[in-house]
Design a protein around this motif. Structure first.
Motif, short mmCIF file in Angstrom:
data_model
loop_
_atom_site.label_atom_id
_atom_site.label_comp_id
_atom_site.label_asym_id
_atom_site.label_seq_id
_atom_site.Cartn_x
_atom_site.Cartn_y
_atom_site.Cartn_z
N VAL A 197 37.67 -22.05 116.91
CA VAL A 197 36.80 -22.55 117.83
C VAL A 197 36.19 -23.45 119.06
CG1 VAL A 197 36.69 -23.09 115.14
CG2 VAL A 197 37.36 -24.58 117.02
N TRP A 241 32.77 -24.01 121.64
CA TRP A 241 31.43 -24.47 121.89
C TRP A 241 31.14 -24.15 123.52
CZ3 TRP A 241 29.62 -29.86 121.46
CH2 TRP A 241 28.35 -30.19 120.87
N TYR A 267 23.99 -32.53 115.97
CA TYR A 267 25.77 -32.33 116.16
C TYR A 267 26.54 -32.62 115.06
CZ TYR A 267 30.85 -32.78 117.86
OH TYR A 267 32.26 -32.83 117.45
N ARG A 324 29.09 -29.14 114.34
CA ARG A 324 30.07 -29.55 113.84
C ARG A 324 30.24 -29.18 112.75
NH1 ARG A 324 34.90 -30.08 115.73
NH2 ARG A 324 36.39 -30.50 113.90
N LEU A 360 31.17 -25.26 113.40
CA LEU A 360 32.92 -25.18 114.49
C LEU A 360 33.40 -25.29 113.75
CD1 LEU A 360 32.39 -27.04 116.75
CD2 LEU A 360 32.58 -24.48 117.59
N SER A 390 34.45 -21.96 112.04
CA SER A 390 34.74 -20.36 112.27
C SER A 390 33.92 -19.54 113.02
CB SER A 390 35.99 -19.95 111.89
OG SER A 390 36.93 -20.49 111.72
N THR A 391 32.93 -21.14 113.69
CA THR A 391 31.96 -19.65 114.41
C THR A 391 31.45 -20.44 115.66
OG1 THR A 391 30.52 -20.64 112.50
CG2 THR A 391 29.20 -20.71 114.67
N VAL A 417 30.18 -21.35 118.67
CA VAL A 417 27.94 -22.14 118.97
C VAL A 417 28.73 -21.37 120.68
CG1 VAL A 417 27.22 -23.64 119.52
CG2 VAL A 417 28.87 -23.90 117.11
N ASP A 420 32.37 -27.09 124.63
CA ASP A 420 33.83 -27.79 124.86
C ASP A 420 34.42 -27.19 127.01
OD1 ASP A 420 35.06 -28.34 122.75
OD2 ASP A 420 34.79 -26.15 121.59
#
Length: 622
Positions: free
Chosen positions: A29, A31, A108, A113, A116, A119-120, A122, A158
């Motif tokens: 995942v 972000w 978040y 969260r 995530l 398995s999205t 973002v 991330d």
């Protein structure tokens, strides 16, 4: 240069990415926050990423600026006058910051969260950092220092993808912001990338599909690096076996069970130190091998040394037993020094293609007799031999302002090349202030003047080697990094084509922990010469001294270049040449060694590539 451009033009992005890396995308995942000035193409990039990566994730989630938990979702349309309203008052600005803080943190936990976990993918169009770059857009009227401090409490994506577009092209797309303000924002976003480890600068002036390809490759590199970072956690036994094999191959040592002989000081970057346990004096001196850089590390080192003085050696550290094999380097050192009562501390070296042990040879009382560098494979043997050769050449210079260790011994023993030097006191942990830095500048300038050879830039081995390295790396590096290096070579060629420069002795590893200025004599002391070269880029050692992987202020370099007769206008161009040289030299060593690039090295390459991109953009507009 022509061959490299041809190779770059033939690269198919889909063929340069390892299939195994593609597989990691579907198991991870991520972000992402996309930043950039108005008109840079953020919305287009996000739409393309959603479309191209939808098969790798179960779903996608898109946010604007913040999670939006505390506000109603409404479509207000495009912003046509981002600076049209005045800043809020100080009380209103402080309340707005509290609102941001709550929305980012609660949003978040309750929206980002959970997405995530499912398995999205973002995606954020803008993020909190935009407020620091363009506070007028968000009508912030409070102190910027407070806003920067509050960033510490905001969850971080991330990856930041920052779109970089020349001001002229931005104005062709949108005219809501004045050119001067746009230029300031463009430079601020570039500096944000340099200061943020997980931020990447993308060329937003390219066609949208090319920008999306670059972004996709960055994401795949990040996810692949994340996988490599986790391998040591997933497979700790494999890492232990690798360390045991390294000890046996480089030093002829085994790690059997039994009464421990050494404490093992392990660092987060995978460097390690073996410290003798049988005498407190030797244990404390062995700690000198560890060049603690920050306050926390220095405190920990001081505590370990103080405890050893009370008889408590290495509390909290792993303990190991070293057993000497048939080809033990320790036995060779006993024969060289003709003593059987020696104690040994070992720096295991920085993981990578040039990793090699350095052995500190001591008496029971902690008197250091010498340091032995062990070349144990082709690459490290070449480094050890080069250091010995450069010792001789520097001695022949009779340069009165430089002191290097005396060579005690050089030999080929079994499969190892061993170089032993006498210790130089006061080098490890030497203090550097403005006065000592100015002394360093003066000494390096004098050394450059004594060893210089004037040649045109394009007629030098340095320029040829840069081109050869980038060509050899064209099937190894990510496409966006290769493009950045190729662009840098074009800039160097255009700006330095007919420039004659002095080419000087490069000491090679002039860092704060390998050098010191003797307080009494004012002499520069250097302990490592394995990367020394003759007739190399003027100012190379001064650039290397900073070792912070950031753009070096030219104000720090002006005195040096004036002293060696180089036009200060060339400082940024020469800094670009330095970073290209450092990047390609290190990358080629990893390629030649056929090793997986470690996470730490991968982060360094990202930082240097960002610096090169930044300097490219700065030099292009001059």
């Amino acid at each position: 240069m022509e061959a490299l451009l041809s190779r770059l033009n033939r690269v198919d992005m889909h063929e340069t990415i390892d299939d195994r890396r593609k597989k990691t995308m579907s198991k991870e995942v991520v972000w992402i926050a996309v930043l950039g000035p108005d008109g840079s193409g953020k919305s287009t990039l996000i739409a393309n990423l959603e479309e191209e990566l939808k098969g790798a994730f179960r779903r996608t989630a898109r946010f604007h600026l913040m999670p939006g938990l505390l506000r109603r979702r409404r479509d207000s349309g495009p912003v046509t006058d981002p600076h049209g309203k005045p800043p809020r008052s100080l009380p209103a600005s402080l309340l707005k910051m509290l609102y941001y803080l709550l929305d980012y943190n609660l949003g978040y936990r309750l929206k980002v969260r959970p997405a995530l976990v499912r398995s999205t993918l973002v995606l954020f169009d803008r993020y909190y950092d935009d407020l620091l770059i363009d506070p007028r857009r968000y009508r912030y009227g409070g102190p910027l220092g407070l806003a920067r401090w509050l960033r510490c409490f905001i969850p971080r994506p991330d990856v930041f993808l920052v779109l970089d577009v020349p001001v002229e092209k931005l104005l062709e797309r949108k005219q809501e912001v004045e050119p001067e303000e746009l230029q300031r924002q463009v430079e601020a976003y570039r500096r944000f990338v340099l200061e943020t480890p997980n931020a990447f600068l993308l060329d937003g002036s390219l066609p949208p599909e090319e920008v999306a390809r670059e972004a996709r490759e960055v994401l795949l590199e990040v996810l692949h690096g994340r996988y490599l970072d986790r391998r040591r956690t997933w497979f700790p036994q494999a890492a232990e076996r690798e360390e045991e094999e390294y000890l046996e191959m480089s030093l002829g040592l085994r790690l059997p069970k039994g009464r421990p002989t050494h404490a093992y000081l392990s660092l987060p970057d995978d460097r390690g130190y073996l410290l003798p346990l049988r005498t407190g004096h030797a244990f404390r001196r062995g700690l000198e091998l560890y060049p603690a850089q920050n306050r926390k590390a220095r405190l920990g080192k001081a505590v370990l040394g103080a405890l050893a003085g009370t008889g408590l050696k290495g509390p909290g550290l792993s303990k190991v037993r070293l057993e000497e094999g048939e080809n033990s380097v320790f036995q060779t050192l006993r024969e060289v020094f003709r003593r059987d009562d020696l104690y040994f501390a070992v720096s295991l070296g920085t993981p990578g293609p040039h990793r090699k042990p350095v052995v500190q040879v001591m008496t029971r009382e902690g008197e250091v007799l010498g340091y032995a560098k062990i070349g144990w494979n082709k690459a490290t043997k070449e480094l050890v031999v080069n250091e010995a050769q450069m010792h001789n050449k520097i001695r022949c210079l009779n340069f009165p302002h430089l002191r290097i260790p005396d060579v005690v011994h050089l030999s080929q023993e079994g499969c190892s090349t061993i170089l032993i030097t006498r210790p130089l006191e006061g080098v490890n942990g030497g203090k550097w202030d403005n006065e000592s830095f100015q002394e360093l500048v003066e000494i390096l300038a004098k050394l450059a003047n004594q060893t210089s050879e004037d040649r045109c830039f394009l007629d030098t081995p340095f320029w040829q080697e840069l081109n050869d390295r980038v060509l050899h790396l064209s099937d190894y590096l990510p496409h966006y990094q290769l493009k950045t290096l190729t662009h840098a070579l074009q800039i160097l060629e255009n700006r330095l084509r007919d420039v004659e420069l002095p080419w000087v002795l490069r000491l090679g590893d002039v860092t704060r922990w390998n050098t010191a200025i003797d307080e009494q004599s004012g002499i520069l002391q250097v302990i490592d010469l394995e990367y020394a070269k003759e007739h190399w880029l003027v100012g190379w050692d001064l650039f290397r001294f900073f070792d912070r992987f950031s753009v070096i202020p030219t104000s720090k370099l002006f005195g040096y270049y004036r002293a060696v007769g180089v036009d200060p206008e060339q400082m940024d161009t020469l800094q670009l040449a330095f970073w290209v040289d450092l990047f390609t030299e290190w990358a080629l060593t990893w390629k030649n060694a056929e090793l997986l690039i470690s996470p730490a090295a991968r982060n360094v390459f990202r930082k240097i590539a960002g610096i090169i991109h930044f300097l490219n953009t700065q030099l292009e507009v001059r």
